[in-house]
Scaffold this motif. Structure first.
Motif, mmCIF file in Angstrom:
data_model
loop_
_atom_site.group_PDB
_atom_site.id
_atom_site.type_symbol
_atom_site.label_atom_id
_atom_site.label_comp_id
_atom_site.label_asym_id
_atom_site.label_seq_id
_atom_site.Cartn_x
_atom_site.Cartn_y
_atom_site.Cartn_z
ATOM 1 N N ALA A 27 0.752 -1.273 0.052
ATOM 2 C CA ALA A 27 -0.137 0.062 -0.022
ATOM 3 C C ALA A 27 0.763 1.217 -0.046
ATOM 4 O O ALA A 27 0.439 2.179 -0.882
ATOM 5 N N GLN A 28 2.113 1.219 0.875
ATOM 6 C CA GLN A 28 2.705 2.308 0.868
ATOM 7 C C GLN A 28 3.470 2.588 -0.604
ATOM 8 O O GLN A 28 3.641 3.569 -1.096
ATOM 9 N N GLU A 29 3.678 1.629 -1.247
ATOM 10 C CA GLU A 29 4.313 1.487 -2.582
ATOM 11 C C GLU A 29 3.656 2.471 -3.498
ATOM 12 O O GLU A 29 4.209 3.240 -4.333
ATOM 13 N N GLN A 30 2.307 2.550 -3.324
ATOM 14 C CA GLN A 30 1.214 3.323 -4.007
ATOM 15 C C GLN A 30 1.488 4.826 -3.965
ATOM 16 O O GLN A 30 1.118 5.510 -4.919
ATOM 17 N N ASN A 31 2.071 5.206 -2.833
ATOM 18 C CA ASN A 31 2.359 6.700 -2.641
ATOM 19 C C ASN A 31 3.625 7.076 -3.014
ATOM 20 O O ASN A 31 3.965 8.202 -2.825
ATOM 21 N N THR A 32 4.405 6.276 -3.555
ATOM 22 C CA THR A 32 5.603 6.544 -3.975
ATOM 23 C C THR A 32 5.743 7.307 -5.472
ATOM 24 O O THR A 32 4.516 7.334 -6.099
ATOM 25 N N GLU A 33 6.672 8.281 -5.779
ATOM 26 C CA GLU A 33 6.607 8.850 -6.994
ATOM 27 C C GLU A 33 6.660 8.199 -8.060
ATOM 28 O O GLU A 33 5.870 8.416 -9.168
ATOM 29 N N CYS A 34 7.078 6.853 -8.225
ATOM 30 C CA CYS A 34 7.150 6.009 -9.289
ATOM 31 C C CYS A 34 7.122 4.545 -8.865
ATOM 32 O O CYS A 34 8.040 3.862 -8.667
ATOM 33 N N PRO A 35 5.800 4.314 -8.640
ATOM 34 C CA PRO A 35 5.517 2.857 -8.088
ATOM 35 C C PRO A 35 6.096 1.823 -9.169
ATOM 36 O O PRO A 35 5.880 1.908 -10.251
ATOM 37 N N LEU A 36 6.508 0.545 -8.616
ATOM 38 C CA LEU A 36 6.987 -0.459 -9.504
ATOM 39 C C LEU A 36 5.602 -1.097 -9.932
ATOM 40 O O LEU A 36 5.738 -2.273 -10.642
ATOM 41 N N PHE A 37 4.605 -1.095 -9.219
ATOM 42 C CA PHE A 37 3.418 -1.925 -9.649
ATOM 43 C C PHE A 37 2.068 -1.151 -9.126
ATOM 44 O O PHE A 37 2.337 -0.367 -8.255
ATOM 45 N N THR A 38 0.953 -1.644 -9.389
ATOM 46 C CA THR A 38 -0.199 -0.822 -8.986
ATOM 47 C C THR A 38 -0.908 -2.106 -8.001
ATOM 48 O O THR A 38 -1.238 -3.136 -8.798
ATOM 49 N N ASP A 39 -1.201 -1.819 -6.969
ATOM 50 C CA ASP A 39 -2.111 -2.712 -6.232
ATOM 51 C C ASP A 39 -3.074 -1.893 -5.310
ATOM 52 O O ASP A 39 -3.045 -1.513 -4.224
ATOM 53 N N PRO A 40 -4.288 -1.819 -5.992
ATOM 54 C CA PRO A 40 -5.454 -1.043 -5.174
ATOM 55 C C PRO A 40 -5.872 -1.803 -4.210
ATOM 56 O O PRO A 40 -6.934 -1.248 -3.253
ATOM 57 N N TYR A 41 -5.553 -2.963 -3.848
ATOM 58 C CA TYR A 41 -6.101 -3.671 -3.036
ATOM 59 C C TYR A 41 -5.413 -3.798 -1.550
ATOM 60 O O TYR A 41 -6.193 -4.391 -0.496
#
Ligand code: SAM
Length: 301
Positions: A27-41
């Motif tokens: 979930a934290q990765e979604q808030n980074t400038e350049c996420p490596l993947f998308t996980d809305p769940y």
């Protein structure tokens, strides 16, 4: 929280809670400038656990998870690519071992007709399926949960759920091996091998050189103590550490085991993988880089 041969857990307990930690990190990765993947769940799982009374990890654990955030993101990306490559090669049967809150069955672009089997403890999968059902999320493949402990007769449960051993399979073991004893790891690979038709693939997060060195493990615990001190929790030196849930035992090398059983094997160290994804200084592991390797095997005979 010592482990026993037949321990079981809910999502907020013992090994189950490690799946929540990983979801929190995704979930934290979604808030980074350049996420490596998308996980809305991922955030959805965290929110659902909090609703159930789960407390977000204390500050020191959050710091620790944050420190290895680049690792966790690189690992997720590596397994995403593993499954996408398997699909591109026509494999439409996947088994995610110890799936936890992995949402790949809902978020990856699976090829038509793919069936994704997920194995984990019953209460973990119930929490996951209930949470996703409430959000009306739709899987992007046919999703089949197989709720069973990996120390039990899971091959039988998998077959009973419709798994076809005559078809090539893409297997993933991510964030699993430390939670199995060495003998359980050997049995796991024997079973995967028996169920793998020619053309099958396996992706594994495994142990690199020095993973079980006492000094390395002690430095991991010391790091946690340091985070605790920084969080103002001094004097709590016996507090829980994720290592308490691991089986710290020397193991069969996964790469050797697979090669000896006729699999073509490649591997990449965590440091090199993070470098590839721009998540650490060129090939320079620091003390927070886990001593793990990502192993891919392809069964060619
Ligand atoms: N693979 C997931 C991911 O990367 O998000 C989850 C990783 S989490 C660190 C570990 C998972 O392994 C938990 O979901 C836990 O329930 C599962 N697990 C560990 N030992 C298991 C066992 N003996 N049987 C079934 N599941 C197990």
């Amino acid at each position: 929280m010592a482990r026993t041969d037949d321990d079981s857990w809910d999502i907020t307990e013992s090994v189950g809670a490690t799946a929540l930690g990983v979801a929190w990190s995704r979930a934290q990765e979604q808030n980074t400038e350049c996420p490596l993947f998308t996980d809305p769940y991922a955030q959805m799982f965290v929110d659902a656990a909090v609703e159930r009374g789960w407390q977000l990890p204390p500050a020191h654990v959050v710091e620790r998870i944050r420190a290895i955030g680049g690792y966790a993101a690189s690992r997720t990306k590596w397994f995403d690519e593993f499954f996408i490559a398997a699909g591109a090669n026509g494999i439409d049967q996947a088994v995610i071992l110890a799936a936890g809150l992995d949402a790949r069955a809902w978020r990856l672009p699976w090829i038509d007709g793919t069936v994704v089997y997920e194995i984990d403890q019953p209460r973990v999968l119930t929490f996951k399926v209930d949470t996703l059902r409430r959000s009306e999320a739709q899987p992007t493949a046919k999703y089949v949960p197989v709720p069973i402990d990996l120390r039990d007769d899971w091959p039988r449960a998998l077959r009973d759920a419709g798994f076809d051993p005559s078809e090539p399979t893409a297997w993933a073991a991510e964030g699993l091996l430390p939670y199995l004893p060495a003998s359980g790891q050997d049995l796991l690979f024997e079973r995967i091998h028996e169920l793998s038709a020619r053309g099958s693939r396996v992706g594994v997060e495994s142990f690199g050189a020095g993973f079980f060195d006492p000094e390395y493990l002690a430095s991991g615990r010391e790091k946690m103590r340091e985070y605790r001190r920084q969080a103002g929790l001094e004097g709590d030196d016996d507090a829980f550490d994720v290592q308490d849930l691991w089986y710290v035992e020397e193991r069969t090398e996964v790469t050797d085991w697979l090669a000896d059983h006729g699999w073509d094997v490649t591997s990449v160290s965590a440091a090199d993988l993070m470098d590839r994804y721009g998540r650490c200084a060129a090939g320079e592991p620091d003390e927070t880089t886990p001593r793990t390797v990502f192993v891919e095997g392809q069964r060619t005979c």
